[in-house]
Design a protein around this motif. Structure first.
Motif, PDB file in Angstrom:
ATOM      1  N   PHE A  61       8.976   1.930   4.701  1.00 48.03           N
ATOM      2  CA  PHE A  61       9.037   2.895   5.694  1.00 48.03           C
ATOM      3  C   PHE A  61      10.112   2.964   6.199  1.00 48.03           C
ATOM      4  CE2 PHE A  61       9.115   3.296  10.186  1.00 48.03           C
ATOM      5  CZ  PHE A  61       8.312   4.311  10.698  1.00 48.03           C
ATOM      6  N   PHE A  62      11.011   1.923   6.395  1.00 46.42           N
ATOM      7  CA  PHE A  62      12.425   2.322   7.059  1.00 46.42           C
ATOM      8  C   PHE A  62      13.383   2.835   6.178  1.00 46.42           C
ATOM      9  CE2 PHE A  62      10.850  -1.038  10.183  1.00 46.42           C
ATOM     10  CZ  PHE A  62      11.419  -0.196  11.156  1.00 46.42           C
ATOM     11  N   THR A  63      13.283   2.707   4.846  1.00 45.99           N
ATOM     12  CA  THR A  63      14.191   3.493   3.852  1.00 45.99           C
ATOM     13  C   THR A  63      13.802   4.883   3.873  1.00 45.99           C
ATOM     14  OG1 THR A  63      15.487   2.959   1.900  1.00 45.99           O
ATOM     15  CG2 THR A  63      13.111   3.035   1.320  1.00 45.99           C
ATOM     16  N   TRP A  64      12.550   5.200   4.011  1.00 41.17           N
ATOM     17  CA  TRP A  64      11.926   6.699   4.143  1.00 41.17           C
ATOM     18  C   TRP A  64      12.469   7.305   5.269  1.00 41.17           C
ATOM     19  CZ3 TRP A  64       8.528   8.810   7.467  1.00 41.17           C
ATOM     20  CH2 TRP A  64       8.004   9.969   7.265  1.00 41.17           C
ATOM     21  N   ILE A  65      12.243   6.703   6.311  1.00 45.04           N
ATOM     22  CA  ILE A  65      12.811   7.301   7.692  1.00 45.04           C
ATOM     23  C   ILE A  65      14.255   7.470   7.897  1.00 45.04           C
ATOM     24  CG2 ILE A  65      13.189   5.397   9.053  1.00 45.04           C
ATOM     25  CD1 ILE A  65      11.406   6.909  11.063  1.00 45.04           C
ATOM     26  N   GLY A  66      14.856   6.672   6.758  1.00 42.13           N
ATOM     27  CA  GLY A  66      16.523   6.806   6.733  1.00 42.13           C
ATOM     28  C   GLY A  66      17.118   8.022   5.901  1.00 42.13           C
ATOM     29  N   GLY A  67      16.188   8.910   5.157  1.00 40.07           N
ATOM     30  CA  GLY A  67      16.853   9.712   4.168  1.00 40.07           C
ATOM     31  C   GLY A  67      15.751  11.038   4.162  1.00 40.07           C
ATOM     32  N   GLY A  68      16.399  11.978   3.366  1.00 38.21           N
ATOM     33  CA  GLY A  68      15.422  13.052   2.959  1.00 38.21           C
ATOM     34  C   GLY A  68      14.815  13.915   4.242  1.00 38.21           C
ATOM     35  N   ILE A  69      13.806  14.362   4.106  1.00 39.60           N
ATOM     36  CA  ILE A  69      13.021  15.097   5.023  1.00 39.60           C
ATOM     37  C   ILE A  69      13.016  14.477   6.563  1.00 39.60           C
ATOM     38  CG2 ILE A  69      10.977  16.209   5.669  1.00 39.60           C
ATOM     39  CD1 ILE A  69      10.462  16.758   2.380  1.00 39.60           C
ATOM     40  N   PRO A  70      12.625  13.157   6.606  1.00 39.37           N
ATOM     41  CA  PRO A  70      12.631  12.577   7.831  1.00 39.37           C
ATOM     42  C   PRO A  70      13.859  12.597   8.585  1.00 39.37           C
ATOM     43  CG  PRO A  70      11.518  11.181   6.135  1.00 39.37           C
ATOM     44  CD  PRO A  70      12.168  12.397   5.267  1.00 39.37           C
ATOM     45  N   VAL A  71      15.220  12.721   7.608  1.00 40.25           N
ATOM     46  CA  VAL A  71      16.532  12.610   8.504  1.00 40.25           C
ATOM     47  C   VAL A  71      16.304  14.076   9.263  1.00 40.25           C
ATOM     48  CG1 VAL A  71      18.899  12.872   7.997  1.00 40.25           C
ATOM     49  CG2 VAL A  71      17.599  11.058   7.207  1.00 40.25           C
ATOM     50  N   ALA A  72      16.245  15.083   8.350  1.00 43.75           N
ATOM     51  CA  ALA A  72      16.357  16.558   8.554  1.00 43.75           C
ATOM     52  C   ALA A  72      15.348  16.789   9.869  1.00 43.75           C
ATOM     53  CB  ALA A  72      15.983  17.549   7.589  1.00 43.75           C
ATOM     54  N   THR A  73      14.250  16.219   9.830  1.00 45.40           N
ATOM     55  CA  THR A  73      13.378  16.571  10.780  1.00 45.40           C
ATOM     56  C   THR A  73      13.518  15.992  12.191  1.00 45.40           C
ATOM     57  OG1 THR A  73      11.575  16.710   9.345  1.00 45.40           O
ATOM     58  CG2 THR A  73      10.785  16.321  11.736  1.00 45.40           C
ATOM     59  N   ILE A  74      14.016  14.661  12.078  1.00 46.59           N
ATOM     60  CA  ILE A  74      14.448  13.971  13.474  1.00 46.59           C
ATOM     61  C   ILE A  74      15.896  14.574  13.919  1.00 46.59           C
ATOM     62  CG2 ILE A  74      15.526  11.998  14.432  1.00 46.59           C
ATOM     63  CD1 ILE A  74      13.805  10.439  12.133  1.00 46.59           C
ATOM     64  N   THR A  75      16.724  15.004  12.902  1.00 40.76           N
ATOM     65  CA  THR A  75      17.972  15.703  13.379  1.00 40.76           C
ATOM     66  C   THR A  75      17.630  16.778  14.133  1.00 40.76           C
ATOM     67  OG1 THR A  75      19.257  14.584  11.863  1.00 40.76           O
ATOM     68  CG2 THR A  75      20.081  16.390  13.012  1.00 40.76           C
ATOM     69  N   LEU A  76      16.803  17.817  13.667  1.00 48.22           N
ATOM     70  CA  LEU A  76      16.407  19.163  14.205  1.00 48.22           C
ATOM     71  C   LEU A  76      15.668  18.870  15.576  1.00 48.22           C
ATOM     72  CD1 LEU A  76      16.427  21.995  13.580  1.00 48.22           C
ATOM     73  CD2 LEU A  76      14.131  21.898  12.462  1.00 48.22           C
ATOM     74  N   LEU A  77      14.639  17.851  15.684  1.00 53.16           N
ATOM     75  CA  LEU A  77      13.919  17.945  16.832  1.00 53.16           C
ATOM     76  C   LEU A  77      14.745  17.246  17.988  1.00 53.16           C
ATOM     77  CD1 LEU A  77      10.742  15.727  15.435  1.00 53.16           C
ATOM     78  CD2 LEU A  77      10.996  18.247  16.481  1.00 53.16           C
ATOM     79  N   THR A  78      15.856  16.533  17.554  1.00 48.83           N
ATOM     80  CA  THR A  78      16.833  16.049  18.642  1.00 48.83           C
ATOM     81  C   THR A  78      17.750  17.268  19.215  1.00 48.83           C
ATOM     82  OG1 THR A  78      16.962  13.940  17.580  1.00 48.83           O
ATOM     83  CG2 THR A  78      18.743  14.541  19.057  1.00 48.83           C
ATOM     84  N   MET A  79      18.004  18.057  18.196  1.00 54.26           N
ATOM     85  CA  MET A  79      18.870  19.326  18.488  1.00 54.26           C
ATOM     86  C   MET A  79      17.990  20.242  19.379  1.00 54.26           C
ATOM     87  SD  MET A  79      20.861  20.116  14.918  1.00 54.26           S
ATOM     88  CE  MET A  79      22.202  19.189  14.451  1.00 54.26           C
ATOM     89  N   VAL A  80      16.861  20.400  19.072  1.00 54.96           N
ATOM     90  CA  VAL A  80      15.959  21.348  19.913  1.00 54.96           C
ATOM     91  C   VAL A  80      15.870  20.764  21.463  1.00 54.96           C
ATOM     92  CG1 VAL A  80      13.439  22.055  20.061  1.00 54.96           C
ATOM     93  CG2 VAL A  80      14.667  22.221  17.962  1.00 54.96           C
ATOM     94  N   VAL A  81      15.586  19.518  21.385  1.00 50.53           N
ATOM     95  CA  VAL A  81      15.485  18.978  22.604  1.00 50.53           C
ATOM     96  C   VAL A  81      16.816  18.839  23.562  1.00 50.53           C
ATOM     97  CG1 VAL A  81      15.372  16.587  23.962  1.00 50.53           C
ATOM     98  CG2 VAL A  81      13.707  16.996  22.035  1.00 50.53           C
ATOM     99  N   LEU A  82      18.003  18.838  23.166  1.00 50.86           N
ATOM    100  CA  LEU A  82      19.191  18.854  23.564  1.00 50.86           C
ATOM    101  C   LEU A  82      19.656  20.484  24.082  1.00 50.86           C
ATOM    102  CD1 LEU A  82      21.707  16.797  21.387  1.00 50.86           C
ATOM    103  CD2 LEU A  82      21.016  16.162  23.672  1.00 50.86           C
ATOM    104  N   TYR A  83      19.249  21.449  23.272  1.00 52.55           N
ATOM    105  CA  TYR A  83      19.712  22.631  23.505  1.00 52.55           C
ATOM    106  C   TYR A  83      18.482  23.306  24.491  1.00 52.55           C
ATOM    107  CZ  TYR A  83      21.158  27.455  23.003  1.00 52.55           C
ATOM    108  OH  TYR A  83      21.618  28.711  23.273  1.00 52.55           O
ATOM    109  N   VAL A  84      17.386  23.510  24.066  1.00 53.30           N
ATOM    110  CA  VAL A  84      15.880  24.028  24.674  1.00 53.30           C
ATOM    111  C   VAL A  84      15.643  23.248  26.204  1.00 53.30           C
ATOM    112  CG1 VAL A  84      13.796  24.863  24.462  1.00 53.30           C
ATOM    113  CG2 VAL A  84      15.196  24.771  22.541  1.00 53.30           C
ATOM    114  N   PHE A  85      15.351  22.070  26.059  1.00 51.42           N
ATOM    115  CA  PHE A  85      14.933  21.437  27.101  1.00 51.42           C
ATOM    116  C   PHE A  85      16.204  20.754  28.278  1.00 51.42           C
ATOM    117  CE2 PHE A  85      11.677  20.848  24.051  1.00 51.42           C
ATOM    118  CZ  PHE A  85      10.666  21.574  24.556  1.00 51.42           C
TER     119      PHE A  85
END
Length: 217
Positions: A61-85
């Motif tokens: 689980f931890f190696t999955w959350i540290g790469g690929g699609i989860p990385v892109a998703t977490i980064t994108l969500l963080t950017m949305v929160v920082l900019y939109v909210f």
């Protein structure tokens, strides 16, 4: 008085960055001279000796959350929160530069050192070079910069303590998962932490200067 308060943390950040870079260089040299095999073997033996079905699922689980699609998703969500909210455009730019810069540095270093991955015992498969660990570099850079950006928005001490604890746990467990699953040497993970520490502290130093300049313009 105010000058002293600003100068001290900046000096500490640059000193930390330099120390991390030196230690990374020492590890890289030891890898090149094959003088770190004993360290790697000892840590691998201990961590993989803890193997169990439950722990394997947790490490996957931890190696999955540290790469690929989860990385892109977490980064994108963080950017949305920082900019939109939160409407923090500069923080969004800073986060993006740290994450992208970390990925680029990791890619270059992997090509420079061209270290093969461990082959003795693997629970999962992975391709590409081994040193430094990409998952570990991302975890340190991303969760480190996220903790830095969120710190001042957490009003209570216990909240800040929890922020540091959770950030540190994610960084540590993602790195350990790569060793446990047999796709990285411990020195790959340690080297990744040190290089990310160098990059992150240097980036924070630059960001603080940027924010200070904007305050007085």
């Amino acid at each position: 008085m105010s000058t002293t308060k600003i100068t001290r943390p900046v000096s500490a950040l640059l000193l930390t960055s330099i120390v991390c870079a030196i230690l990374f260089g020492l590890i890289a040299t030891a890898i090149g001279n094959l003088r770190i095999e004993g360290f790697d073997h000892t840590i691998i033996t201990f961590i993989q000796g803890l193997e169990s079905p439950l722990l394997t699922s947790l490490m996957k689980f931890f190696t999955w959350i540290g790469g690929g699609i989860p990385v892109a998703t977490i980064t994108l969500l963080t950017m949305v929160v920082l900019y939109v909210f939160l409407r923090h455009r500069k923080e969004l730019i800073f986060l993006s530069l740290v994450v992208v810069g970390s990925a680029l540095i990791n890619s270059v270093l992997k090509l420079v050192f061209s270290r093969s991955r461990p082959t003795v015992y693997r629970i999962i498969e992975a391709t590409g070079y081994s040193f430094p660990s990409g998952h570990s570099m991302f975890a340190f850079s991303f969760y480190g910069v996220l903790a830095f950006l969120l710190w001042r928005h957490v009003p209570v001490t216990w909240g800040r303590v929890l922020l540091i604890i959770f950030s540190s746990l994610f960084i540590l467990l993602i790195g350990i998962s790569r060793i446990y699953l047999g796709v990285h040497y411990p020195s790959d993970v340690l080297g990744a932490y040190l290089m990310s520490g160098c990059w992150l502290t240097c980036s924070i130093w630059w960001y603080q200067r940027w924010m200070k300049r904007g305050t007085y313009e």
